[in-house]
Structures are given as structure tokens and as C-alpha cells.
Scaffold this active site. Structure first.
Site, PDB file in Angstrom:
ATOM      1  N   THR A   1      -2.933  -5.925  -6.912  1.00 16.60           N
ATOM      2  CA  THR A   1      -2.892  -4.888  -5.890  1.00 16.60           C
ATOM      3  C   THR A   1      -3.384  -5.464  -4.568  1.00 16.60           C
ATOM      4  O   THR A   1      -4.123  -6.444  -4.545  1.00 16.60           O
ATOM      5  CB  THR A   1      -3.801  -3.702  -6.247  1.00 16.60           C
ATOM      6  OG1 THR A   1      -5.184  -4.106  -6.103  1.00 16.60           O
ATOM      7  CG2 THR A   1      -3.558  -3.204  -7.658  1.00 16.60           C
ATOM      8  N   ASP A   2      -2.998  -4.838  -3.491  1.00 16.08           N
ATOM      9  CA  ASP A   2      -3.618  -5.189  -2.216  1.00 16.08           C
ATOM     10  C   ASP A   2      -5.052  -4.679  -2.221  1.00 16.08           C
ATOM     11  O   ASP A   2      -5.458  -3.859  -3.061  1.00 16.08           O
ATOM     12  CB  ASP A   2      -2.822  -4.600  -1.051  1.00 16.08           C
ATOM     13  CG  ASP A   2      -2.936  -5.446   0.208  1.00 16.08           C
ATOM     14  OD1 ASP A   2      -3.959  -6.141   0.378  1.00 16.08           O
ATOM     15  OD2 ASP A   2      -2.005  -5.418   1.034  1.00 16.08           O
ATOM     16  N   TRP A   3      -5.841  -5.126  -1.272  1.00 16.90           N
ATOM     17  CA  TRP A   3      -7.277  -4.851  -1.267  1.00 16.90           C
ATOM     18  C   TRP A   3      -7.550  -3.370  -0.966  1.00 16.90           C
ATOM     19  O   TRP A   3      -6.954  -2.790  -0.062  1.00 16.90           O
ATOM     20  CB  TRP A   3      -7.967  -5.745  -0.235  1.00 16.90           C
ATOM     21  CG  TRP A   3      -8.480  -7.010  -0.835  1.00 16.90           C
ATOM     22  CD1 TRP A   3      -9.765  -7.456  -0.803  1.00 16.90           C
ATOM     23  CD2 TRP A   3      -7.752  -7.995  -1.571  1.00 16.90           C
ATOM     24  NE1 TRP A   3      -9.879  -8.647  -1.477  1.00 16.90           N
ATOM     25  CE2 TRP A   3      -8.648  -9.001  -1.974  1.00 16.90           C
ATOM     26  CE3 TRP A   3      -6.422  -8.109  -1.972  1.00 16.90           C
ATOM     27  CZ2 TRP A   3      -8.272 -10.107  -2.733  1.00 16.90           C
ATOM     28  CZ3 TRP A   3      -6.036  -9.210  -2.736  1.00 16.90           C
ATOM     29  CH2 TRP A   3      -6.960 -10.189  -3.094  1.00 16.90           C
TER      30      TRP A   3
ATOM     31  N   TYR B   1       0.817  -1.214   0.000  1.00 18.71           N
ATOM     32  CA  TYR B   1       0.000   0.000   0.000  1.00 18.71           C
ATOM     33  C   TYR B   1       0.855   1.271   0.000  1.00 18.71           C
ATOM     34  O   TYR B   1       0.440   2.313  -0.480  1.00 18.71           O
ATOM     35  CB  TYR B   1      -0.852   0.052   1.275  1.00 18.71           C
ATOM     36  CG  TYR B   1      -1.995  -0.914   1.370  1.00 18.71           C
ATOM     37  CD1 TYR B   1      -3.018  -0.921   0.439  1.00 18.71           C
ATOM     38  CD2 TYR B   1      -2.089  -1.802   2.448  1.00 18.71           C
ATOM     39  CE1 TYR B   1      -4.092  -1.788   0.558  1.00 18.71           C
ATOM     40  CE2 TYR B   1      -3.162  -2.668   2.576  1.00 18.71           C
ATOM     41  CZ  TYR B   1      -4.168  -2.658   1.631  1.00 18.71           C
ATOM     42  OH  TYR B   1      -5.234  -3.506   1.748  1.00 18.71           O
TER      43      TYR B   1
END
Length: 800
Positions: free
Chosen positions: A406-408, A365
Site C-alpha cells: 500500500t502507499d503510506w 490512494y
């Protein structure tokens, strides 16, 4: 047009293919005592058997000569193709209903070849659906739901995040029901793509922050940090082997792990999920983790490569997220800045390079900054997925060629209407469709926590528009195919296209089997670190008829994104586990108020007690979603601490000006310094329990040994407990039964510290967030240095 199929060059195989519906190469059923594989081997023809989990009926096909196992729904319309080869009849699934054996249907070909062939045959809509990665699905017991049917059929989503528990029957029936449903969606124009279920780690013996309900059915192992404490790549690979078999038996075919961020900042809220602070150890173990998960083994333990027991991994969070300023966590805006004052990003990235055989990778992130507060890569202060230079570094310097997700929440930003988790740091002023275009242009393939393909398809149109205007060199179809191939490789490699269904009876035998549970517990025992012992812990000791005292404690918790603080209380170590090893277990007299909260704890008379056992959990600074580090009401920044007692950050090494900070309306930089402010530890009662126990020992004459068990998520400052302890054990994400077994002398300790324990908070403030092993570590009265790699067995210091 976007809605048309992407152009495809079809190769002619010259293979005679006969379309048959659920038929078998055998005219008779095999004898009950003969396995399908044995029958196929004996006859030279494939065999079929019908299976049900009570909800879904499906057929399993066994090909001769060790050929691929196939499975398909009895009611889904899937047909088989046959090919005669050297007198044997082989079966293949006709996944696009064209009556021909296409390359992607041929299980004899390499996964990458099959993936490229299918990707070339998919529409932009289908590939956009493959780019989706669902939000958390937490209720397998509900079965296939209407919202799930909607995103599967309308958005072509296939990557499903299973965040539920590990009940075998619930998972298997849900998985099979969904797999049967997606079969019905396949047509010649929309080839079949199975659902691909993923999971965050769910096998930790003791977890307070997991996304999934741990401990229900699966074998239980140390945390990743605990596995690192074994210093043993063989144990790590064995973990991967056992757990991947359990995953596949639950219908899980992708692992959102391992987390291989280098834990160079000891206060970071996610240290427990890492492989520690040393890049060499982390690299060796990360590679072993990936190998264990992404392989299938024969009965002799030989690695056969990918197979039906394999689970592709997702190494995270590239290029390394373990350098949050002051230990803050990037799930919220409080911790969105990762800082590299030691200019050490290459060492963080080296762990990802070592594990680059992983088929998947997740970006972090964070907005990454150098020691002066400038972007570490490029000129923009944006999160990794939005940073072209960071992605170039990942693809070119690290050399990663697999699918990147991608991360959430990264595709949403603060201020977006309806956004619950919005972690698109630095993308707040970028239009949503432009975000997708930009992230795809940077080389990312998938979008975590996104269920709807609308914006991806709009990005496809925008890409086409810019290509036709001559602004970019690669057309949208080519770019989408590239992602499709990378994503689909992780479907074909473990045989998911060929055999997506799960035999419930076989699953019940595999998940939580006696062998798997024992392997997990053995690893727990081997991971326990003994850092002090005056002889109290010994193989010669017999505690089976002795009385032990375990004090009581509580934790007030931290409020966060998902609700108010959760109050917990109980014995500092499991009384039930202690009763399995010791004669009698006594604890405090506890009084409560009307809300069930502890008002007083009184130690018993210890005159007849033989041993005191005290559990100390790491000082609780908060969880990733608690926005720990800043007061939500006043905006005050406060420090994290590795000690339980109150810590005020007013030393010479505390930054008075933070490295990271937002740009304010007047153009100045926000100062996130916590200088002069005080920590907010929610389990200070743990050290109170230790002090209460030692005071009770003194009151009883002072000759009762005290064994302290540190339940470590992070390293701790030992000053508050070491001197008054006769022995100290450290467990990283293990059960109390494991640490107590070691305390009772029933297993010789062999673990070593995967991260050093600091002498005080001043040295923690002096270290660089991005550099490991750069603070002064605790040296006890025996002269032992509690640094990285230290541990004791019965003979003394374990040699490196």
C-alpha cells in the site's frame, strides 16, 4: 497457535556441510595486488577478508568460479557452511544456525525457490514483520536508534524506508550497523532476515518536492518526465544501471520507483514524476527503467540479470493515479477522487503490464470513479487497497505476480486517534483490524508506513477464526506464506541475504563517481527540449565574453500538512551557472522588508547587455501535502491553472457539478466544483519577471534577444511568453547548468515534449482527466505545434 512456527516440509540435500566460524579455504592471505576473486579462482577455494567502516567490522567471502559473494558481521555469531564440489570449496551462510545447508541458504538456487523455502520456515510473527514497511527514516547520521531496534526486534520489521540524504559514509555506517544488529536476532527458531533499505527517487537534478535531500553525493539526472523527453529507452536503462549501482553502494536495495502513472491530467500535481501522457512511450520506458535497475552488467555492458548491483523496483501507483479530478492530488482528502470520464483505465493499466517484471508494485490512494461518479470497480467507493475488484484487475488483467505494498498511510483513516497521515479513503468506518484483514484478503502483501505488527497479528487471528468457522477457504498460514514468498523474492534476487554489508571504501569510489556524474549530466543535456528558435541558439554563437541579464523572482509557497508556506526568492536562473558560460551576468536591484521578503525588483539598464535569459518555473499550484484545491478556512474549491496570471474558471467547459464528492449526512452528494472561482498561483512573480525583462529590452532599443527557459513540472500555457521570446527551451527536472549549456549553443538540443502544451485553460477544462493527447495544443507563429513529441534541433523539427 499463532506463536508457533508455521509447519514446514524439510528436504534432505545429502550434502556434507562443515560448520566453520569465519574461516577461509586459504591458509595464506592473498598478495595485496591480487583481488579476492582472482585468488578464489586460482586456488579453487573461497577466500575471506575483514572489512570495517569505522563502526562495524564484518567479513566478506569470495566464492570461486563467480560464486556468490557473502558478508557477515564479525561479532554476530554467523557461521559458514562448506561444500566440496569438483575440487572446489564453496561457502554458504548458516542463517538459521542448524548446521545444515537449507535451500534458502543455497545461493545456487533461484530466488523464488529460496524465498518459498524460507517462508515455509518462518513464524507468523516473522512474516507479519516482513509485511511492515517503516515510516520515513530521515537521519542516517544518527546511526541505529533505540526505536529502530524496537521495531526490528519486537515487530520483526525489516523493510526500512531511507528518506535521508545521500552522504555515503553516513548511509553506509547506518546500514552496516543495522545489518549487524539483525544478525544478532537470528536463532534456529527465528531464522536470519537482513534489513532491506528502500528509497524514493533521489537522483533528480532539480527537485522541489522530493522526500529526500537530493544532490548530496549521487549523480544527478533529469526527472522521470525529463528522461521521457529523451524518447530513448537506452538512456533510461543506462540511468537505471548507474543509479542502482549508487543505491547499492549506499546500502539501498529496493527502489520505491518508478512512478509510471499515465499523465493524462496536465494539472495533476505529480506529473513531473511520470513518463508523460502517451502510453506507448511510457510503456517502453517503464520496462527499460525496471530492466536497468533490476540488472547487473559486466564491463562490456552485457546484462547479467540480478546481482549485487541490482535494485528491485516498485512500480507505482497501480492501476494508475494520473486522473485526479481537476488535477487534485490524493495524498489528502481534497484529491481522493480519480475520475475516468473517458473510460480509459485500460490504457493506464497497460503501462503497468509493460513493466510487470518489476518485483514490487504500489497501489494508489484514490477512490476511482467513472464519468457518472460511480465506482470504477465494484460497488464501494473505497481506495484501491480496500477494493477487491481493483486488486483482482491488478492480479488477473494486468497479470502482476510480485509483492504489492500500500502507499503510506493507507491503513489509517480520517478520525483515527493519533493518525498524522491518514489516507484510507472510504475505510473510515471499518475497524482497524478489519482493514488489515480486508486488504490482505484482496491480495496486498505489505503496509506502507506501519512500524508495529500488532494489527497484522490480530488479522492473522481473525483470519484463523473465520477459516475454522468455514467462512473462507484458505488458512492463515498459507495466506501469510504466499506474501512471505513474494516479499522475500525481492530480498534473494539481488543477493541481499548473502551479502548485506557495504564496503565503505568501494562505496566512496562508486557514489557520485566522475563517470556516473557525467552520464547524468549528459542525460540532462539530451532531455532539454527546444520548442522555439529564431537562430539565437546556435553552435556558431560565442557567448563567452558577452553580458547577459537574468531577472529576479520569488514564490510565496503554500501551507500544508508539514507547516506554513515556505517563501523563496532568487534569480530566475542560477547566476553561478550562467557565469560558467557567459562573460558577465547582471540581475535586478532588489529591495527587501524586515522579514527578508522582496518589496521591489528593478531591472538594470540593458544598453550594454547582449542576451536576456529568463527562467519560468511551472505555475505553482501547490504540493501533494498542501491540500491544494480547497481553501482550508472557507472550504471554497478553486481551480488549478497552467498559466501564471490569474485564472477564473467561468468558461463553458468548466464542470458546475463535480464527478467526485463525499456522501453528506442528508444523503446528498458533495459538490466539489470550482466554477466561478480563481486560481492561487504562488509564483506569479515569475511571469512578472519575464514582463519586466521584455520591458527593459524595449527601453534599451528592443534588439536584445530573449531566451526563455521553462522549468517544467507540468505543461504550461505559452501565451504569456512565447511571442516575446526569440527562443524557448524546456527543462524537465534538470539543472540550470544543463539548460544554459544548451542556450549557449554548446550542446545541440534533441529532447521532445513528453506531454503537450495547451493553447489555453479552456481546452484544459474540456479534456477528460483520464485521456491523453485530447486537448488543443499551442501553435506558434512559425506554425509549430507544441504537441506530444514535438521538439527542434538546429536543423528544424526533430522527426519522430
Amino acid at each position: 497457535m499463532r506463536a508457533s512456527r508455521i509447519a514446514r516440509s524439510t528436504a534432505f540435500f545429502g550434502i556434507f556441510a562443515l560448520a566453520v566460524a569465519g574461516c577461509s579455504g586459504d591458509s595464506e592471505d592473498p598478495a595485496p595486488e591480487t583481488s579476492a576473486s582472482e585468488t578464489a579462482e586460482a586456488t579453487g577455494d573461497y577466500t575471506t577478508r575483514d572489512v570495517t567502516d569505522g563502526t562495524t567490522e564484518f567479513t566478506i567471502v569470495t566464492n570461486p568460479d563467480g560464486g556468490a559473494q557473502l558478508s557477515y558481521s564479525k561479532d554476530g555469531g554467523m557461521t559458514l557452511l562448506e561444500e566440496e564440489v569438483d575440487g572446489q570449496t564453496l561457502a554458504f551462510k548458516d542463517m538459521n544456525a542448524n548446521g545444515e545447508l537449507d535451500a534458502f541458504e543455497d545461493w545456487r538456487l533461484e530466488a523464488t525457490e529460496r524465498a518459498a523455502d524460507l517462508s515455509a520456515d518462518l513464524s507468523a510473527e516473522q512474516i507479519s514483520g516482513l509485511m511492515l514497511f517503516s515510516s520515513h527514516e530521515s537521519s542516517p547520521g544518527d546511526g541505529l536508534t533505540e526505536p529502530q531496534e524496537t521495531y526490528l526486534s519486537e515487530s520483526h520489521l525489516r523493510n526500512v524506508l531511507n528518506a535521508g540524504g545521500s552522504d555515503t559514509e553516513e548511509n553506509v555506517t547506518w546500514v552496516n550497523e543495522m545489518q549487524a544488529y539483525v544478525e544478532t536476532l537470528a536463532t534456529e527458531d527465528n531464522p536470519y532476515i537482513p534489513a532491506n533499505f528502500s528509497s524514493d527517487p533521489r537522483s533528480e537534478a532539480q527537485s522541489g518536492s522530493s522526500y529526500v535531500e537530493t544532490g548530496a553525493g549521487v549523480s544527478l539526472w533529469p526527472s522521470v518526465l525529463g528522461l521521457a523527453a529523451t524518447f530513448d529507452a537506452e538512456t533510461m536503462e543506462d540511468f537505471g544501471r548507474v543509479v542502482s549501482e549508487e543505491y547499492r553502494s549506499l546500502g539501498i536495495s529496493n527502489a520505491l520507483s518508478p512512478q509510471i502513472d499515465l499523465a493524462t491530467e496536465p494539472r495533476w500535481l505529480r506529473v513531473s514524476g511520470t513518463l508523460g501522457e502517451n502510453a506507448d512511450l511510457a510503456s517502453e520506458l517503464a520496462a527499460a527503467y525496471v530492466t536497468g535497475f533490476q540488472s547487473t552488467y559486466d564491463d562490456e555492458g552485457n546484462n547479467l540479470g540480478f546481482g549485487l548491483d541490482s535494485v528491485p523496483t516498485t512500480i507505482k501507483h497501480a492501476p494508475g493515479d494520473g486522473a485526479g479530478e481537476g488535477g487534485r492530488e490524493s495524498h489528502t482528502s481534497v484529491g481522493k477522487y480519480g475520475v475516468f470520464p473517458g473510460d480509459n483505465v485500460d490504457e493506464h493499466a497497460s503501462v503497468f503490464e509493460a513493466a510487470s517484471d518489476s518485483l514490487g508494485m504500489m497501489t494508489n490512494y484514490s477512490i476511482q470513479l467513472d464519468g457518472e461518479g460511480n465506482p470504477l470497480f465494484g460497488d464501494e467507493a473505497v481506495g484501491t487497497a480496500y477494493n477487491e475488484e481493483t486488486l483482482n484487475y491488478i492480479r488477473e488483467d494486468i497479470g502482476f505476480t510480485g509483492a504489492i505494498v500500500t502507499d503510506w498511510g493507507v491503513m489509517s483513516a480520517q478520525g483515527d486517534e493519533g493518525a498524522f497521515i491518514a489516507t484510507g479513503w472510504g475505510a473510515e468506518d471499518i475497524e482497524p483490524v478489519e482493514r488489515y484483514y480486508r486488504v490482505l484478503a484482496n491480495g496486498v502483501d505489505m503496509f506502507g508506513g506501519v512500524n508495529d505488527a500488532t494489527l497484522i497479528l490480530e488479522a492473522y487471528d481473525l483470519w484463523t477464526e473465520r477459516y475454522e468457522a468455514g467462512e473462507i477457504d484458505v488458512d492463515a498460514d498459507t495466506r501469510w506464506r504466499d506474501s512471505g514468498t513474494r516479499i522475500l523474492t525481492a530480498y534473494f534476487a539481488p543477493g541481499l541475504f548473502d551479502s548485506p554489508f557495504v564496503d565503505l571504501d568501494e562505496a566512496l569510489e562508486t557514489v557520485g563517481s566522475e563517470e556516473a556524474v557525467q552520464a547524468g549530466f549528459d542525460a540532462q543535456l539530451d532531455s532539454v527540449v527546444m520548442v522555439k528558435n529564431d537562430g539565437t541558439i546556435s553552435a556558431d554563437a560565442d557567448w563567452s565574453d558577452k553580458t547577459v541579464y537574468i531577472p529576479h523572482t520569488y514564490d510565496t509557497g503554500h501551507a500544508g500538512l508539514f507547516g506554513d508556506a515556505t517563501y523563496t526568492e532568487g534569480a530566475t536562473l542560477s547566476v553561478e551557472s550562467a557565469q560558467e558560460l557567459f562573460g558577465t551576468v547582471v540581475t535586478d536591484t532588489v529591495e527587501y522588508d524586515k522579514d527578508g521578503k522582496v518589496t521591489s525588483m528593478t531591472a538594470p539598464d540593458l544598453t550594454d547587455v547582449d542576451l536576456v535569459l529568463v527562467g519560468l518555473r511551472s505555475p505553482n499550484n501547490g504540493e501533494p501535502f498542501t491540500a491544494a484545491g480547497q481553501d482550508a478556512e472557507t472550504g471554497e474549491w478553486y481551480p488549478f491553472s497552467l498559466q501564471w496570471a490569474e485564472y477564473t474558471a467561468d468558461g463553458d467547459n468548466v464542470r458546475t457539478e463535480s464527478i467526485g464528492g463525499d456522501t453528506l449526512e442528508d444523503g446528498s452528494k458533495e459538490n466539489r466544483s470550482y466554477f466561478g472561482n480563481t486560481s492561487r498561483i504562488s509564483n506569479e512573480a515569475d511571469i512578472d519577471a519575464f514582463n519586466r525583462a521584455t520591458e527593459a529590452v524595449e527601453a534599451a532599443g528592443g534588439d536584445i534577444p530573449v531566451v526563455t527557459v521553462v522549468k517544467a513540472n507540468n505543461p504550461v500555457v505559452p501565451a504569456e511568453f512565447e511571442e516575446a521570446s526569440n527562443a524557448v527551451l524546456v527543462g524537465f527536472g534538470v539543472s540550470d547548468l544543463a539548460t544554459l549549456t544548451v542556450a549557449a549553443g554548446e550542446h545541440e538540443p534533441q529532447g521532445r515534449l513528453p506531454i503537450g502544451f495547451p493553447v489555453d485553460m479552456d481546452t484544459v477544462e474540456a479534456q477528460n482527466e483520464d485521456v491523453g493527447e485530447d486537448y488543443e495544443t499551442w501553435v506558434d507563429a512559425d506554425g509549430n505545434d507544441w504537441k506530444f513529441g514535438f521538439g527542434l534541433n538546429y536543423s528544424g523539427v526533430i522527426s519522430e
